[in-house]
Design a protein around this motif. Structure first.
Motif, PDB file in Angstrom:
ATOM      1  N   GLY A   1     -23.064  22.426 -18.851  1.00  0.00           N
ATOM      2  CA  GLY A   1     -22.037  22.148 -17.855  1.00  0.00           C
ATOM      3  C   GLY A   1     -20.641  22.339 -18.410  1.00  0.00           C
ATOM      4  O   GLY A   1     -19.774  22.913 -17.748  1.00  0.00           O
TER       5      GLY A   1
ATOM      6  N   THR B   1     -32.454  21.755  -8.743  1.00  0.00           N
ATOM      7  CA  THR B   1     -31.512  22.870  -8.573  1.00  0.00           C
ATOM      8  C   THR B   1     -31.166  23.156  -7.120  1.00  0.00           C
ATOM      9  O   THR B   1     -30.144  23.767  -6.837  1.00  0.00           O
TER      10      THR B   1
ATOM     11  N   GLY C   1     -26.156  17.434 -11.611  1.00  0.00           N
ATOM     12  CA  GLY C   1     -26.814  17.328 -10.314  1.00  0.00           C
ATOM     13  C   GLY C   1     -28.166  18.014 -10.314  1.00  0.00           C
ATOM     14  O   GLY C   1     -29.153  17.491  -9.776  1.00  0.00           O
ATOM     15  N   ALA C   2     -28.241  19.182 -10.951  1.00  0.00           N
ATOM     16  CA  ALA C   2     -29.526  19.880 -11.062  1.00  0.00           C
ATOM     17  C   ALA C   2     -30.504  19.103 -11.930  1.00  0.00           C
ATOM     18  O   ALA C   2     -31.708  19.071 -11.659  1.00  0.00           O
ATOM     19  N   TYR C   3     -29.990  18.444 -12.974  1.00  0.00           N
ATOM     20  CA  TYR C   3     -30.863  17.685 -13.881  1.00  0.00           C
ATOM     21  C   TYR C   3     -31.470  16.477 -13.171  1.00  0.00           C
ATOM     22  O   TYR C   3     -32.672  16.199 -13.302  1.00  0.00           O
TER      23      TYR C   3
ATOM     24  N   LEU D   1     -22.368  20.244 -11.307  1.00  0.00           N
ATOM     25  CA  LEU D   1     -23.476  21.126 -10.913  1.00  0.00           C
ATOM     26  C   LEU D   1     -24.682  20.943 -11.819  1.00  0.00           C
ATOM     27  O   LEU D   1     -25.818  20.797 -11.349  1.00  0.00           O
ATOM     28  N   LEU D   2     -24.472  20.961 -13.127  1.00  0.00           N
ATOM     29  CA  LEU D   2     -25.597  20.916 -14.058  1.00  0.00           C
ATOM     30  C   LEU D   2     -26.254  19.545 -14.096  1.00  0.00           C
ATOM     31  O   LEU D   2     -27.486  19.444 -14.162  1.00  0.00           O
TER      32      LEU D   2
ATOM     33  N   GLN E   1     -27.845  21.279  -6.390  1.00  0.00           N
ATOM     34  CA  GLN E   1     -26.765  21.213  -7.365  1.00  0.00           C
ATOM     35  C   GLN E   1     -25.413  21.582  -6.763  1.00  0.00           C
ATOM     36  O   GLN E   1     -24.390  20.978  -7.103  1.00  0.00           O
TER      37      GLN E   1
ATOM     38  N   CYS F   1     -23.931  18.637  -5.017  1.00  0.00           N
ATOM     39  CA  CYS F   1     -23.274  17.698  -5.932  1.00  0.00           C
ATOM     40  C   CYS F   1     -21.838  18.139  -6.222  1.00  0.00           C
ATOM     41  O   CYS F   1     -20.924  17.314  -6.298  1.00  0.00           O
TER      42      CYS F   1
ATOM     43  N   ALA G   1     -28.090  19.707 -20.464  1.00  0.00           N
ATOM     44  CA  ALA G   1     -27.360  19.862 -19.202  1.00  0.00           C
ATOM     45  C   ALA G   1     -25.868  19.636 -19.401  1.00  0.00           C
ATOM     46  O   ALA G   1     -25.038  20.354 -18.820  1.00  0.00           O
TER      47      ALA G   1
END
Length: 283
Positions: A8, A258, A252-254, A249-250, A261, A264, A4
């Protein structure tokens, strides 16, 4: 998490490229370009048309799309925005909002609302680092191109006569006019440069994502986020802001999935507006 973080950082190059054109217009013309996302998607569709008609890969279509977008930006600034820019901030804002609506409806008329994607095999390739970490080839290209464009833009603004004229106009419009600089022509060139960077961003986005005539809003928000984090008028800050936004974003998705994200990313923008509203690298 390592994957991630890598993704990112690499996506940060693309997000910096998305936001640098907005930053140029903010810093020089003092204009909120509400059509910036639409110009990015317009470049994606222009590349699609060029690739389909000539049978060339998307990256090669940059040779055709960049000059087209530059002249579109120059003439729109010269023929529309410059006519109302002296009347306050509201008329240019309404002009850009109107252009956003016009571009979306033109794209819907010519290309329909179906999802489009620029033909490339790069989005399926990756460079394996370990059993759990691989670098997507397209992300790596986007990061490299983003750094290259920002570096070239920095040199253009610092080392060329036109770039120095643009910087002088940004610092003091009246003093630049007294020194013989044509302000409206300089604004037109600045808009053309911003559109050229939007062309590069649009083609890279089209290679890695499906796009529609109405998907421009998300890239407008990203460009605002990059400007807010990096600071208005800071080309160097744009790159770091893109990386920060990409990591937000990445990661936050992790951690949260998703579906949240983008939230975030918005939270990072909100925190920046509270803590340092002028941005990280503003003068």
């Amino acid at each position: 998490m390592g994957q991630a973080i890598i993704n990112g950082i690499l996506l940060g190059g693309l997000y910096a490229l998305v936001g640098v054109g907005m930053n140029v217009i903010f810093g020089i013309v003092k204009l909120t370009n509400l059509a910036h996302g639409d110009f990015i998607i317009l470049a994606s569709y222009l590349s699609l048309a060029v690739c389909t008609s000539l049978g060339i890969p998307p990256l090669l279509s940059l040779v055709i799309v960049i000059p087209i977008m530059f002249f579109i930006g120059f003439f729109l600034q010269s023929l529309l925005v410059n006519r109302v820019i002296s009347r306050g901030p509201e008329p240019p804002l309404l002009v850009m909002f109107g252009l956003s609506i016009v571009i979306q409806n033109l794209l819907l008329s010519f290309f329909s609302s179906d999802a489009q994607h620029l033909p490339t095999k790069l989005d399926t390739r990756s460079i394996t680092i370990t059993d759990q970490i691989a670098i997507p080839t397209l992300y790596l290209i986007e990061f490299a191109v983003g750094i290259l464009v920002i570096f070239l833009l920095y040199l253009f603004l610092r080392r060329t006569y036109v770039g120095q004229s643009i910087r002088a106009t940004s610092d003091d419009t009246m003093a630049a006019k007294l020194m013989g600089i044509n302000i409206k022509t300089t604004y037109g060139i600045a808009m053309g440069v911003a559109m050229a960077t939007a062309a590069v961003a649009g083609i890279l986005i089209g290679m890695g994502n499906n796009f529609y005539p109405t998907t421009s809003s998300i890239y407008l928000i990203i460009s605002f986020g990059v400007v807010v984090i990096g600071g208005m008028g800071s080309i160097r800050g744009t790159l770091f802001a893109g990386i920060i936004f990409g990591l937000a974003l990445l990661l936050g998705a992790y951690f949260f999935g998703t579906s949240v994200q983008m939230l975030c990313g918005y939270l990072v923008i909100l925190v920046m507006l509270i803590v340092r509203p002028q941005g990280l690298f503003s003068k």
